[in-house]
Motif scaffolding. Structure first.
Motif, short mmCIF file in Angstrom:
data_model
loop_
_atom_site.label_atom_id
_atom_site.label_comp_id
_atom_site.label_asym_id
_atom_site.label_seq_id
_atom_site.Cartn_x
_atom_site.Cartn_y
_atom_site.Cartn_z
N ALA A 36 0.83 -1.21 0.00
CA ALA A 36 0.00 0.00 0.00
C ALA A 36 0.86 1.26 0.00
CB ALA A 36 -0.93 0.00 1.21
N VAL A 37 1.94 1.25 0.76
CA VAL A 37 2.81 2.42 0.81
C VAL A 37 3.48 2.63 -0.54
CG1 VAL A 37 4.89 3.38 1.89
CG2 VAL A 37 3.20 2.18 3.28
N ALA A 38 3.90 1.57 -1.18
CA ALA A 38 4.52 1.69 -2.50
C ALA A 38 3.52 2.22 -3.52
CB ALA A 38 5.06 0.34 -2.95
N GLY A 39 2.31 1.73 -3.49
CA GLY A 39 1.29 2.20 -4.42
C GLY A 39 0.94 3.66 -4.22
N ILE A 40 0.81 4.07 -2.98
CA ILE A 40 0.49 5.47 -2.69
C ILE A 40 1.64 6.37 -3.12
CG2 ILE A 40 0.15 7.12 -0.80
CD1 ILE A 40 -1.46 4.87 0.60
N SER A 41 2.85 5.97 -2.86
CA SER A 41 3.98 6.81 -3.24
C SER A 41 4.15 6.88 -4.76
CB SER A 41 5.27 6.31 -2.59
OG SER A 41 5.62 5.06 -3.10
N LEU A 42 3.81 5.82 -5.46
CA LEU A 42 3.92 5.84 -6.92
C LEU A 42 2.83 6.69 -7.57
CD1 LEU A 42 4.86 2.15 -7.74
CD2 LEU A 42 6.30 4.17 -7.97
N THR A 43 1.65 6.71 -7.00
CA THR A 43 0.54 7.43 -7.62
C THR A 43 0.40 8.87 -7.15
OG1 THR A 43 -0.99 6.55 -5.98
CG2 THR A 43 -0.79 5.35 -8.06
N ASN A 77 6.40 13.46 -9.63
CA ASN A 77 7.26 12.94 -10.68
C ASN A 77 6.91 11.52 -11.09
OD1 ASN A 77 8.74 15.32 -10.62
ND2 ASN A 77 10.02 14.54 -8.97
N SER A 78 5.80 10.99 -10.60
CA SER A 78 5.45 9.61 -10.90
C SER A 78 4.95 9.48 -12.33
CB SER A 78 4.38 9.09 -9.95
OG SER A 78 3.15 9.72 -10.21
N LEU A 79 4.97 8.28 -12.83
CA LEU A 79 4.52 8.01 -14.20
C LEU A 79 3.04 8.33 -14.36
CD1 LEU A 79 5.54 6.85 -16.87
CD2 LEU A 79 4.81 4.61 -16.08
N CYS A 80 2.25 8.02 -13.35
CA CYS A 80 0.81 8.27 -13.39
C CYS A 80 0.52 9.77 -13.48
CB CYS A 80 0.17 7.67 -12.16
SG CYS A 80 -1.60 7.87 -12.08
#
Length: 75
Positions: free
Chosen positions: A53-60, A64-67
């Motif tokens: 969950a932490v990885a998903g939140i930080s990615l989204t 600078n994230s891809l999303c």
């Protein structure tokens, strides 16, 4: 019933493959010294340190994230 069979058989096959590959990898990590051993050990331990969950939140939710780069390019 077919859905249950597919789910249980897929889970069983994935568990067996994971167990065999995990034992081989653990044996190699304990037995041998090679370049990148610390990095590989860190990659293996990463899911225990960083929950999904932490990885998903930080990615989204990172600017600078891809999303976020796709959404800002559209507007």
């Amino acid at each position: 019933m077919s859905g249950y069979y597919v789910s249980i058989s897929t889970a069983l096959i994935a568990s067996l493959v994971n167990a065999v590959m995990g034992l081989i990898l653990a044996w190699v990590l304990v037995r041998y010294e090679f370049p990148g051993k610390g990095f590989l050990d860190g990659i293996i331990e990463l899911p225990f340190v960083l929950p999904t969950a932490v990885a998903g939140i930080s990615l989204t939710h990172n600017r600078n994230s891809l999303c976020c780069s796709f959404s800002s390019a559209r507007s």
